[in-house]
Design an enzyme around this catalytic site. Structure first.
Site, mmCIF file in Angstrom:
data_model
loop_
_atom_site.group_PDB
_atom_site.id
_atom_site.type_symbol
_atom_site.label_atom_id
_atom_site.label_comp_id
_atom_site.label_asym_id
_atom_site.label_seq_id
_atom_site.Cartn_x
_atom_site.Cartn_y
_atom_site.Cartn_z
ATOM 1 N N CYS A 2 -11.671 -23.000 32.376
ATOM 2 C CA CYS A 2 -10.583 -23.545 31.484
ATOM 3 C C CYS A 2 -10.505 -22.696 30.253
ATOM 4 O O CYS A 2 -11.832 -22.239 29.017
ATOM 5 C CB CYS A 2 -10.853 -24.732 31.733
ATOM 6 S SG CYS A 2 -10.968 -25.243 33.043
ATOM 7 N N ARG A 27 -10.673 -14.618 31.444
ATOM 8 C CA ARG A 27 -11.656 -15.775 31.840
ATOM 9 C C ARG A 27 -11.339 -16.122 33.399
ATOM 10 O O ARG A 27 -12.689 -17.408 33.715
ATOM 11 C CB ARG A 27 -11.948 -16.729 31.010
ATOM 12 C CG ARG A 27 -12.508 -16.157 29.774
ATOM 13 C CD ARG A 27 -11.901 -17.262 28.324
ATOM 14 N NE ARG A 27 -12.193 -18.547 28.326
ATOM 15 C CZ ARG A 27 -12.979 -18.533 28.068
ATOM 16 N NH1 ARG A 27 -13.863 -18.180 27.416
ATOM 17 N NH2 ARG A 27 -14.192 -20.395 28.587
ATOM 18 N N TRP A 74 -9.545 -24.088 35.933
ATOM 19 C CA TRP A 74 -10.173 -24.258 36.577
ATOM 20 C C TRP A 74 -10.841 -25.080 37.138
ATOM 21 O O TRP A 74 -11.623 -25.568 36.507
ATOM 22 C CB TRP A 74 -11.355 -23.005 36.181
ATOM 23 C CG TRP A 74 -12.335 -21.928 37.203
ATOM 24 C CD1 TRP A 74 -12.297 -20.895 37.981
ATOM 25 C CD2 TRP A 74 -13.157 -22.794 37.947
ATOM 26 N NE1 TRP A 74 -12.510 -20.529 39.104
ATOM 27 C CE2 TRP A 74 -13.270 -21.409 38.254
ATOM 28 C CE3 TRP A 74 -13.984 -23.571 37.403
ATOM 29 C CZ2 TRP A 74 -15.286 -22.076 39.055
ATOM 30 C CZ3 TRP A 74 -15.269 -23.810 38.157
ATOM 31 C CH2 TRP A 74 -16.075 -22.875 38.805
ATOM 32 N N ASN A 99 -11.011 -28.845 28.485
ATOM 33 C CA ASN A 99 -12.708 -27.829 29.252
ATOM 34 C C ASN A 99 -13.844 -28.891 30.065
ATOM 35 O O ASN A 99 -14.134 -29.460 28.659
ATOM 36 C CB ASN A 99 -12.732 -27.046 28.104
ATOM 37 C CG ASN A 99 -12.182 -26.354 28.666
ATOM 38 O OD1 ASN A 99 -10.992 -25.879 28.900
ATOM 39 N ND2 ASN A 99 -12.099 -24.996 27.648
ATOM 40 N N GLY A 100 -14.522 -28.710 30.832
ATOM 41 C CA GLY A 100 -15.249 -29.618 30.922
ATOM 42 C C GLY A 100 -16.117 -30.683 31.934
ATOM 43 O O GLY A 100 -14.337 -30.318 32.861
ATOM 44 N N GLU A 481 -28.570 -7.460 42.455
ATOM 45 C CA GLU A 481 -27.268 -7.251 41.502
ATOM 46 C C GLU A 481 -26.386 -6.641 41.898
ATOM 47 O O GLU A 481 -25.375 -6.836 42.274
ATOM 48 C CB GLU A 481 -28.166 -6.726 39.775
ATOM 49 C CG GLU A 481 -26.965 -6.168 39.664
ATOM 50 C CD GLU A 481 -25.890 -7.425 38.394
ATOM 51 O OE1 GLU A 481 -26.419 -8.431 38.481
ATOM 52 O OE2 GLU A 481 -24.722 -7.031 37.620
ATOM 53 N N LYS A 485 -23.237 -8.312 43.011
ATOM 54 C CA LYS A 485 -21.138 -7.063 42.063
ATOM 55 C C LYS A 485 -20.630 -6.949 43.822
ATOM 56 O O LYS A 485 -19.335 -7.520 43.557
ATOM 57 C CB LYS A 485 -21.459 -6.097 41.738
ATOM 58 C CG LYS A 485 -22.378 -5.715 40.462
ATOM 59 C CD LYS A 485 -21.140 -6.090 39.477
ATOM 60 C CE LYS A 485 -21.737 -7.939 39.383
ATOM 61 N NZ LYS A 485 -22.175 -8.385 38.234
ATOM 62 N N GLU A 488 -18.730 -10.325 44.582
ATOM 63 C CA GLU A 488 -17.895 -11.296 43.078
ATOM 64 C C GLU A 488 -16.508 -9.898 44.085
ATOM 65 O O GLU A 488 -16.292 -10.868 44.240
ATOM 66 C CB GLU A 488 -18.271 -10.196 42.506
ATOM 67 C CG GLU A 488 -19.166 -12.008 41.786
ATOM 68 C CD GLU A 488 -20.092 -11.576 40.120
ATOM 69 O OE1 GLU A 488 -20.211 -9.975 40.197
ATOM 70 O OE2 GLU A 488 -19.013 -11.951 39.231
ATOM 71 N N HIS A 504 -40.216 -10.000 57.490
ATOM 72 C CA HIS A 504 -40.006 -11.568 57.005
ATOM 73 C C HIS A 504 -38.908 -12.621 57.781
ATOM 74 O O HIS A 504 -38.869 -13.623 57.936
ATOM 75 C CB HIS A 504 -40.614 -12.096 56.456
ATOM 76 C CG HIS A 504 -42.604 -10.796 55.354
ATOM 77 N ND1 HIS A 504 -43.271 -11.397 56.531
ATOM 78 C CD2 HIS A 504 -42.232 -10.343 55.054
ATOM 79 C CE1 HIS A 504 -43.672 -10.433 56.096
ATOM 80 N NE2 HIS A 504 -43.651 -9.923 55.313
ATOM 81 N N LYS A 603 -15.083 -16.077 34.001
ATOM 82 C CA LYS A 603 -15.990 -15.391 33.313
ATOM 83 C C LYS A 603 -17.034 -16.433 32.304
ATOM 84 O O LYS A 603 -18.140 -15.656 31.901
ATOM 85 C CB LYS A 603 -14.853 -14.402 32.494
ATOM 86 C CG LYS A 603 -15.489 -13.093 31.354
ATOM 87 C CD LYS A 603 -16.201 -12.735 32.086
ATOM 88 C CE LYS A 603 -16.745 -11.522 31.439
ATOM 89 N NZ LYS A 603 -17.785 -10.381 32.079
HETATM 90 C C1 AGP Z 1 -21.649 -11.519 36.965
HETATM 91 O O1 AGP Z 1 -20.644 -10.593 37.187
HETATM 92 C C2 AGP Z 1 -20.737 -13.136 37.047
HETATM 93 N N1 AGP Z 1 -20.052 -12.725 37.023
HETATM 94 C C3 AGP Z 1 -22.017 -13.898 36.967
HETATM 95 O O2 AGP Z 1 -22.992 -13.950 37.360
HETATM 96 C C4 AGP Z 1 -22.542 -14.067 35.270
HETATM 97 O O3 AGP Z 1 -23.707 -13.585 34.827
HETATM 98 C C5 AGP Z 1 -22.938 -15.501 34.529
HETATM 99 O O4 AGP Z 1 -22.313 -16.747 35.349
HETATM 100 C C6 AGP Z 1 -24.001 -15.910 33.713
HETATM 101 O O5 AGP Z 1 -22.885 -15.490 32.731
HETATM 102 P P1 AGP Z 1 -23.485 -15.431 31.154
HETATM 103 O O6 AGP Z 1 -24.332 -14.082 31.108
HETATM 104 O O7 AGP Z 1 -22.592 -15.659 29.907
HETATM 105 O O8 AGP Z 1 -24.023 -16.081 30.354
#
Ligand code: AGP
Length: 608
Positions: A2, A27, A74, A99-100, A481, A485, A488, A504, A603
């Protein structure tokens, strides 16, 4: 996530506010809206579509105003829909953007309903609007102060009242809000980035603050009801970040910006010293006192911490724990009072990471807290005694790329600093490390040059629905990671595993339809990894191997290989992640996903 913007001042503020709102689009959001003061009443326009749609509707309606608030939503409570989009009204009198998350909204909803309030949305925000309405006796500032005292949870709000045409009231607790100071106008936003086309002067509200914003003045009242003065910051805009240049998407642009981002993050470093982490504090004393490091983060930032654990333990000889911030903050832990608590966050506004940092402080009064962060003015940067500002530049793509590699650089600098303080590195060795770090941008360029080969892999992945990523040692977090990626930006189900764990359990998933991406540098674990790959090969799994130029592989047997330069040593994770970022990006493009704004994601994750 948001976003909030607001403006009050002479002339029609609607176009400026819509532009401010569009600057928050990166965002992630699912609906948007605006409320404006229009000749004695509040008009509200909301849409389930983009900000450009909102703009068109406003033009069609010919709505103008000197005082308005707007929002990108959001969804948390209530599905994405026009009725749940903000601003949320209480009758015709009060408009709120929020927001929140209000945790006690159910209780408040029942209480307000029994007093005759009707709820039209499924949002938690509607209780705020009605609560303010119920407390209103002629002064919006007073009503908001009374209302927020009854809220539990995190919030940043902006409020309009039909009876008070030029006044805008804001309040925050746990979610960021910043006031922008103009020449004749004053503004409000959840992120100063939204207002850079209007001003470079900002006041950050503290938790508990309630602020009255008019064209002429800003009045801030703190949590204890006292008038508060907050410092004024000048924050320069980096508008080049919004130009795509030759790139198709921000994600691609940001992947290719990594040599510069790393170079900028290392700029002005001529030696490894505690002063890198704090100018005005005794960083040497603080860092000398610690014998343990606790790294906190979420998502990609958590994986940066996981990678750093390998460095801290092997290079600096100091014990390190890495905790998912949202877990740590609610877990009973054993406190070590000589712990350096490091909060890793690109945005510096992640609610879980802020909560975890607060929790660590409450638990043990650690001698030092440190932020590794990409936003100088963020909440996390202001909440720690020590800090390292990564200089990746604003990251617009939801998928973190250049922020991750610069976090790794910062964490390596921390490792080297602790190693030096603990007598684990001589001056000559430190100099060698610095030389290797300075060569890193060039090495990243070599990794980026693999893009064409990665595009070949991407074609294979485009029609798949599952993938495994394997790594060992400090490349295990890079496997995690790589999988994150891919998930996502392509919506392919992907899992990262420590390669030794394969047998395992996850080996059961391996068949001819399962691609297995393996990070296989020619290091001390190489032969172990070759055995793990043989296990995949024997079950018909399709191997995609990132290895070194000299490692002995049989392409016919071992699957598709991409060879990277030898000799990266401890810097290898920073380089190996780059082909994985490119893979996710190109698979996303082939599948036609919105790679910069993947569905359901945001974001800056400012709610729990
Ligand atoms: C990364 O690609 C993500 N979008 C997400 O995991 C992100 O790293 C996480 O939300 C943490 O955000 P920050 O680094 O702004 O705290």
């Amino acid at each position: 996530m948001c976003g909030i913007v607001g403006a009050s001042g002479p002339g029609n503020q609607v176009p400026q506010l819509v532009k401010a709102l569009s600057r928050l689009e990166y965002r992630g959001y699912d609906s948007c809206g605006i409320a404006l003061q229009a000749t004695g009443r509040i008009r509200s326009v909301r849409t389930l579509r983009r900000v450009t749609d909102l703009e068109q509707r406003l033009t069609t309606l010919g709505l103008e105003s000197t005082t308005c608030i707007a929002h990108t939503r959001w969804a948390t409570h209530g599905a994405p829909s026009e009725i749940n989009a903000h601003p949320i009204m209480s009758g015709d009198a009060i408009a709120v953007v929020h927001n929140g998350i209000i945790e006690n909204y159910q209780t408040l909803r029942i209480a307000l309903s029994s007093r005759g309030y009707t709820f039209h949305s499924e949002t938690d925000t509607e209780v705020i609007a009605h609560l303010i309405h119920s407390e209103y006796t002629g002064d919006l500032l007073v009503a908001v102060r009374r209302a927020v005292k009854q809220l539990h949870g995190a919030y940043a709000i902006a409020v309009l009242c039909a009876n008070e045409p030029e006044r805008l009231v804001a309040a925050r607790s746990g979610s960021p809000l910043v006031v922008g100071i103009g020449a004749e106008h004053n503004y409000l936003a959840s992120d100063c980035w939204a207002l850079h086309h209007l001003t470079d002067r900002f006041i950050y509200l503290d938790d508990g603050d309630v602020a009255l914003i008019t064209p002429e003045r800003i009045q801030i009242i703190d949590a204890d009801g006292r008038d508060a003065q907050r410092p004024l910051f000048r924050v320069k805009a980096h508008d080049s970040a919004v130009d795509l240049g030759p790139h198709q998407h921000f994600m691609q642009k940001e992947i290719f910006e990594q040599p510069k981002a790393v170079r900028d993050t290392l700029a002005a470093i001529d030696t490894i010293s505690p002063s890198l982490f704090g100018a005005g504090v005794d960083a040497r004393k603080l860092l000398s006192e610690v014998d343990n490091v606790l790294l906190l983060g979420c998502g990609t930032s958590y994986y940066a911490g996981l990678t750093a654990k390998y460095w801290l333990e092997s290079i600096a000889g100091i014990s390190a724990q890495v905790e998912i911030a949202s877990e740590y903050r609610y877990r009973e832990t054993v406190t070590n009072r000589r712990t350096l608590v490091v909060a890793i966050s690109q945005s510096g506004e992640t609610a879980d990471t802020i909560g975890a940092l607060d929790h660590a402080k409450e638990l043990g009064e650690p001698p030092a807290t440190m932020a590794i962060c990409n936003v100088a003015t963020s909440s996390i940067m202001r909440a720690t005694t020590l800090a390292y500002l990564t200089r990746a530049g604003i990251e617009m793509g939801v998928a973190s790329t250049k922020a991750f590699t610069t976090q790794l650089v910062a964490l390596l600098l921390l490792t080297l600093t602790l190693a030096r303080l603990r007598g684990r590195l001589t001056a000559a060795q430190t100099g060698e490390w610095l030389d290797r770090l300075r060569r890193l941008p060039t090495d990243i360029e070599s990794a980026l040059a693999l893009e064409t080969q990665i595009m070949g892999w991407a074609v294979d992945f485009a029609d798949l629905e599952h993938a495994l990523f394997l790594g060992r040692g400090m490349h295990f977090p890079i496997a995690l990671e790589g999988a994150l990626k891919l998930k996502e930006v392509t919506y392919i189900h992907a899992e990262g595993y420590a390669a030794g764990e394969l047998k395992h359990g996850p080996l059961a998933l391996v068949s001819g339809a399962m691609p297995v991406v393996t990070i296989a540098p020619d290091d001390q674990l190489f032969q172990k990894l070759v055995s793990n790959m043989a296990e995949v090969h024997a079950r018909g799994g399709r191997l995609y191997v990132l290895t070194d130029s000299s490692s002995a592989f049989d392409t016919a047997k071992d699957g598709r290989l991409i060879r990277m330069r030898d000799g990266a040593g401890m810097l290898s994770p920073i380089l190996r992640v780059i082909p994985l970022q490119l893979l996710a990006y190109h698979v996303g493009c082939l599948r036609g996903t919105d790679v910069d704004k993947p569905r359901n994601l945001a974001k800056s994750v400012t709610v729990e």
